[in-house]
Structures are given as structure tokens and as C-alpha cells.
Design an enzyme around this catalytic site. Structure first.
Site, PDB file in Angstrom:
ATOM      1  N   LYS A 178       0.766  -1.666   0.269  1.00 43.87           N
ATOM      2  CA  LYS A 178       0.281   0.325  -0.148  1.00 43.87           C
ATOM      3  C   LYS A 178       1.236   1.425   0.105  1.00 43.87           C
ATOM      4  CE  LYS A 178      -4.133   1.423   1.957  1.00 43.87           C
ATOM      5  NZ  LYS A 178      -5.559   1.107   3.502  1.00 43.87           N
TER       6      LYS A 178
ATOM      7  N   ASP B 267     -16.156   0.580   7.619  1.00 42.62           N
ATOM      8  CA  ASP B 267     -16.331   0.481   6.588  1.00 42.62           C
ATOM      9  C   ASP B 267     -16.587  -0.964   5.912  1.00 42.62           C
ATOM     10  OD1 ASP B 267     -16.453   1.888   4.423  1.00 42.62           O
ATOM     11  OD2 ASP B 267     -14.107   2.242   3.706  1.00 42.62           O
TER      12      ASP B 267
END
Length: 168
Positions: free
Chosen positions: A26, A115
Site C-alpha cells: 500500500k 467500513d
């Protein structure tokens, strides 16, 4: 480090391969994280991934910083539940069970994801295990006596996937 593809999961991720282990990296722009005041969220995500200790949460191998970017090297997952073809190949009950196990472990550690959606559920190459990813909106679990919408810091998440009480 050899780049073998590109995928997105809330933030840009580029897949790399080294040794015999495939990993996802990431990559976060330092200027973007500072501009958007996201540095706290990045640190929190790293802490949660380090402490998760669950086979149903994507593993963080290491994280580091360079001049312009922050990097988080994580376990590579071949598929996302976001893809209809993946949904058609998995045992949905097993996937939901794996996600529930991840959430139980996170809640026991005092964290709430905020989320959970198809894009944040990754599936192993052989379609046998689901793992939760993307803890950028995660926070500490509120005290049972508190109003959860206030103690969680307001409304967060992806509107189509949010609970009704968060939308009020």
C-alpha cells in the site's frame, strides 16, 4: 522488488513479489496524508493490523517511509468480494463467517472497522478464506454507556453500506 499488477482497495495498492512470498504494498503519498490530515488514520491502521492477530485480517509484514511516500507491506490476496465472478465462486456463508470472526477479534481488541463492504473483503487465491482489509476509518470501540454515533466521532463509512443508525 518486482511489480506484477495494480489493484485498488480504498487507496492505491501495487502488488509486488519478492522471495517466495507474494505481498501487496500500500503506497501512500506523504503530502496527501498531511493535507487530508490522515496521518493519524494511517498510524491507527498500522497499529490495528499489527495487533489484530487473526487469520481473518490481512497480515501486515512491515511498514516504512521514504522521502515522498509511506509504504505498508501486507499479505497478498488474489481476489476481492467486489467481483461478481468471485462471489459466484465462494461459499458465501463461509465468507460471512470469516468476516464475523475478524470483527469479533477486532471488537475484543477494542476496535471497530466502520467500513465493512465487499471491496474490503479479500479472498485467498484458492477461494477458501476471506480476510478483512482497509482499516483507514477504524477507531476505538465506544463504551457501552455512550451514544455510538457521537462516541465514534460522527458519521463515517460508505453511505450505501452504512447502518441506518449512522445515517440518522
Amino acid at each position: 522488488l518486482r511489480v506484477t499488477g495494480v489493484q485498488t482497495c480504498a487507496l492505491p495498492i501495487s502488488f509486488t513479489s519478492f522471495s517466495a512470498t507474494s505481498s501487496a504494498v500500500k503506497v501512500l503519498s506523504k503530502s496527501d496524508t498531511k493535507t487530508k490530515k490522515m496521518m493519524h488514520a494511517v498510524r491507527r491502521e498500522r497499529k490495528i493490523l499489527n495487533e489484530a492477530g487473526s487469520e481473518y485480517v490481512v497480515k501486515l509484514f512491515c511498514s516504512f517511509s521514504a522521502a515522498k511516500h509511506l509504504y505498508m507491506v501486507m499479505e497478498y490476496m488474489a481476489h476481492s468480494l467486489r467481483s461478481r465472478s468471485v462471489v459466484n465462486r465462494v461459499d458465501v456463508v463461509r465468507v460471512l463467517s470469516d468476516v464475523a470472526r475478524a470483527l469479533v477479534r477486532l471488537h475484543a481488541a477494542g476496535h471497530v472497522h466502520r467500513d465493512v463492504k465487499a471491496r474490503n473483503v479479500l479472498i485467498t487465491r484458492g477461494y477458501e478464506t476471506a480476510k478483512l482489509c482497509d482499516f483507514g476509518l477504524a477507531t476505538l470501540l465506544p463504551d457501552a454507556s455512550e451514544d455510538s454515533t457521537k462516541s465514534l466521532g460522527g458519521t463515517h463509512g460508505t453511505p450505501p453500506f452504512m447502518s441506518p443508525e449512522m445515517l440518522r
